[in-house]
Motif scaffolding. Structure first.
Motif, PDB file in Angstrom:
ATOM      1  N   MET A   1      19.916 -12.631   9.435  1.00 51.71           N
ATOM      2  CA  MET A   1      19.407 -11.704   8.426  1.00 51.71           C
ATOM      3  C   MET A   1      20.167 -11.939   7.117  1.00 51.71           C
ATOM      4  N   LEU A   2      19.436 -12.101   6.049  1.00 52.74           N
ATOM      5  CA  LEU A   2      20.047 -12.348   4.749  1.00 52.74           C
ATOM      6  C   LEU A   2      20.815 -11.114   4.277  1.00 52.74           C
ATOM      7  N   PRO A   3      21.789 -11.304   3.386  1.00 52.13           N
ATOM      8  CA  PRO A   3      22.564 -10.148   2.893  1.00 52.13           C
ATOM      9  C   PRO A   3      21.684  -9.061   2.274  1.00 52.13           C
ATOM     10  N   LEU A   4      20.653  -9.478   1.517  1.00 51.76           N
ATOM     11  CA  LEU A   4      19.766  -8.481   0.917  1.00 51.76           C
ATOM     12  C   LEU A   4      19.019  -7.700   1.996  1.00 51.76           C
ATOM     13  N   HIS A   5      18.544  -8.427   2.992  1.00 46.65           N
ATOM     14  CA  HIS A   5      17.840  -7.760   4.089  1.00 46.65           C
ATOM     15  C   HIS A   5      18.786  -6.851   4.873  1.00 46.65           C
ATOM     16  N   ARG A   6      20.030  -7.297   5.022  1.00 47.93           N
ATOM     17  CA  ARG A   6      21.011  -6.467   5.724  1.00 47.93           C
ATOM     18  C   ARG A   6      21.285  -5.187   4.943  1.00 47.93           C
ATOM     19  N   LEU A   7      21.346  -5.317   3.611  1.00 49.35           N
ATOM     20  CA  LEU A   7      21.552  -4.138   2.774  1.00 49.35           C
ATOM     21  C   LEU A   7      20.358  -3.185   2.880  1.00 49.35           C
ATOM     22  N   LEU A   8      19.154  -3.741   2.820  1.00 47.25           N
ATOM     23  CA  LEU A   8      17.961  -2.902   2.939  1.00 47.25           C
ATOM     24  C   LEU A   8      17.886  -2.240   4.313  1.00 47.25           C
ATOM     25  N   PHE A   9      18.261  -2.982   5.342  1.00 53.79           N
ATOM     26  CA  PHE A   9      18.256  -2.395   6.682  1.00 53.79           C
ATOM     27  C   PHE A   9      19.262  -1.249   6.777  1.00 53.79           C
ATOM     28  N   GLY A  10      20.414  -1.399   6.117  1.00 51.70           N
ATOM     29  CA  GLY A  10      21.387  -0.311   6.100  1.00 51.70           C
ATOM     30  C   GLY A  10      20.854   0.920   5.384  1.00 51.70           C
ATOM     31  N   VAL A  11      20.125   0.704   4.279  1.00 49.85           N
ATOM     32  CA  VAL A  11      19.535   1.841   3.551  1.00 49.85           C
ATOM     33  C   VAL A  11      18.510   2.558   4.429  1.00 49.85           C
ATOM     34  N   VAL A  12      17.659   1.768   5.078  1.00 47.61           N
ATOM     35  CA  VAL A  12      16.631   2.371   5.939  1.00 47.61           C
ATOM     36  C   VAL A  12      17.274   3.060   7.129  1.00 47.61           C
ATOM     37  N   HIS A  13      18.248   2.404   7.740  1.00 43.49           N
ATOM     38  CA  HIS A  13      18.848   2.917   8.970  1.00 43.49           C
ATOM     39  C   HIS A  13      19.747   4.125   8.722  1.00 43.49           C
ATOM     40  N   LYS A  14      20.427   4.172   7.581  1.00 46.87           N
ATOM     41  CA  LYS A  14      21.409   5.230   7.344  1.00 46.87           C
ATOM     42  C   LYS A  14      20.922   6.328   6.401  1.00 46.87           C
ATOM     43  N   ILE A  15      19.886   6.046   5.602  1.00 50.79           N
ATOM     44  CA  ILE A  15      19.443   7.034   4.614  1.00 50.79           C
ATOM     45  C   ILE A  15      18.006   7.480   4.866  1.00 50.79           C
ATOM     46  N   LEU A  29       8.775  -0.247  12.022  1.00 54.10           N
ATOM     47  CA  LEU A  29       8.838   0.715  10.925  1.00 54.10           C
ATOM     48  C   LEU A  29       9.945   0.356   9.941  1.00 54.10           C
ATOM     49  N   ASP A  30      11.084  -0.088  10.457  1.00 55.69           N
ATOM     50  CA  ASP A  30      12.176  -0.514   9.577  1.00 55.69           C
ATOM     51  C   ASP A  30      11.734  -1.672   8.689  1.00 55.69           C
ATOM     52  N   LEU A  31      11.072  -2.652   9.289  1.00 54.07           N
ATOM     53  CA  LEU A  31      10.620  -3.812   8.517  1.00 54.07           C
ATOM     54  C   LEU A  31       9.585  -3.407   7.465  1.00 54.07           C
ATOM     55  N   THR A  32       8.721  -2.457   7.826  1.00 50.29           N
ATOM     56  CA  THR A  32       7.717  -1.998   6.859  1.00 50.29           C
ATOM     57  C   THR A  32       8.375  -1.321   5.666  1.00 50.29           C
ATOM     58  N   LEU A  33       9.348  -0.455   5.932  1.00 46.82           N
ATOM     59  CA  LEU A  33      10.045   0.221   4.839  1.00 46.82           C
ATOM     60  C   LEU A  33      10.853  -0.762   3.998  1.00 46.82           C
ATOM     61  N   MET A  34      11.450  -1.738   4.639  1.00 50.07           N
ATOM     62  CA  MET A  34      12.180  -2.762   3.881  1.00 50.07           C
ATOM     63  C   MET A  34      11.238  -3.531   2.963  1.00 50.07           C
ATOM     64  N   GLU A  35      10.045  -3.840   3.452  1.00 51.85           N
ATOM     65  CA  GLU A  35       9.062  -4.539   2.628  1.00 51.85           C
ATOM     66  C   GLU A  35       8.614  -3.673   1.454  1.00 51.85           C
ATOM     67  N   LEU A  36       8.443  -2.366   1.691  1.00 53.21           N
ATOM     68  CA  LEU A  36       8.057  -1.460   0.606  1.00 53.21           C
ATOM     69  C   LEU A  36       9.158  -1.362  -0.444  1.00 53.21           C
ATOM     70  N   LEU A  37      10.413  -1.337   0.005  1.00 53.92           N
ATOM     71  CA  LEU A  37      11.524  -1.288  -0.948  1.00 53.92           C
ATOM     72  C   LEU A  37      11.601  -2.575  -1.760  1.00 53.92           C
ATOM     73  N   LEU A  38      11.381  -3.701  -1.105  1.00 53.94           N
ATOM     74  CA  LEU A  38      11.393  -4.971  -1.829  1.00 53.94           C
ATOM     75  C   LEU A  38      10.242  -5.049  -2.830  1.00 53.94           C
ATOM     76  N   SER A  39       9.085  -4.509  -2.449  1.00 49.41           N
ATOM     77  CA  SER A  39       7.909  -4.574  -3.322  1.00 49.41           C
ATOM     78  C   SER A  39       7.892  -3.468  -4.362  1.00 49.41           C
ATOM     79  N   LYS A  40       8.880  -2.555  -4.310  1.00 48.79           N
ATOM     80  CA  LYS A  40       8.973  -1.438  -5.252  1.00 48.79           C
ATOM     81  C   LYS A  40       7.729  -0.549  -5.196  1.00 48.79           C
TER      82      LYS A  40
END
Length: 204
Positions: A1-15, A29-40
């Motif tokens: 997992m790339l650092p950016l993806h790891r950061l996004l996963f932490g945001v989704v998982h912890k917040i 669901l985590d991957l979907t939210l990460m994609e939404l965050l990346l796509s703004k």
């Protein structure tokens, strides 16, 4: 997992979808939210929070700790839900004491569409109940009136039948009497016919 993806996963998982238990793998669901965050793309966070809490309450059998304390603490205090500070609480500790049907609405949301729809639904239900009661009363009255009218008509029919029978009996008696009278008169006329013919001369 790339650092950016790891950061996004932490945001989704912890917040966004927090759990007390640690997770190292991202689900769909985590991957979907990460994609939404990346796509703004804007996320409906309140609906997501409620859906997440509902999923933990209904489908989670492990009684995991309820996060969102930094967001929902003031909400629970406003509605009088007991929250023990500095202690990990499970879903059941917090939500099982809440009666969702009796939660009062705040003045700020007194005229919200949901409140208006709920009030309209309650009014319609009361109107339906009143109409059902009125309908039941009218039906009962109609049944009573029908029973009384049916009894009256049955009594009238019985009286008419009795009068008809009496009239027929009187007619039969009168017919028999008239028949006997005519028979007697005929016998008298037949008996007196020879003597009467000899008394008067034949006409020319």
């Amino acid at each position: 997992m790339l650092p950016l993806h790891r950061l996004l996963f932490g945001v989704v998982h912890k917040i966004v979808l927090p759990l007390k238990q640690k997770r190292t793998e991202a689900n769909y669901l985590d991957l979907t939210l990460m994609e939404l965050l990346l796509s703004k793309i804007q996320i409906n966070l309140p609906a997501l929070i409620l859906s997440h809490i509902h999923g933990l309450c209904v489908f989670d059998k492990k009684e995991r700790g309820l996060e969102y304390g930094f967001w929902l603490g003031m909400v629970f205090e406003h509605f009088g839900v007991p929250v023990r500070e500095w202690q990990i609480q499970t879903i059941k500790d917090v939500l099982r004491v809440v009666d969702h049907e009796t939660i009062p609405s705040t003045k700020r949301r007194a005229n919200a569409p949901t409140q208006q729809l709920r009030a309209s639904l309650i009014a319609k239900n009361e109107e339906i109940t009143a109409l059902q009661g009125s309908h039941s009363t009218v039906i009962d009255k109609l049944h009573i009136d029908y029973g009384l009218e049916h009894a009256r008509l049955a009594e009238e029919i019985s009286r008419l039948k009795e009068e008809l029978a009496q009239t027929q009996a009187a007619l039969n008696t009168e017919r028999l009497s008239n028949s006997n009278g005519l028979k007697h008169l005929y016998e008298l006329l037949t008996k007196d016919s020879p003597s009467s013919s000899s008394t008067f001369p034949p006409s020319v």
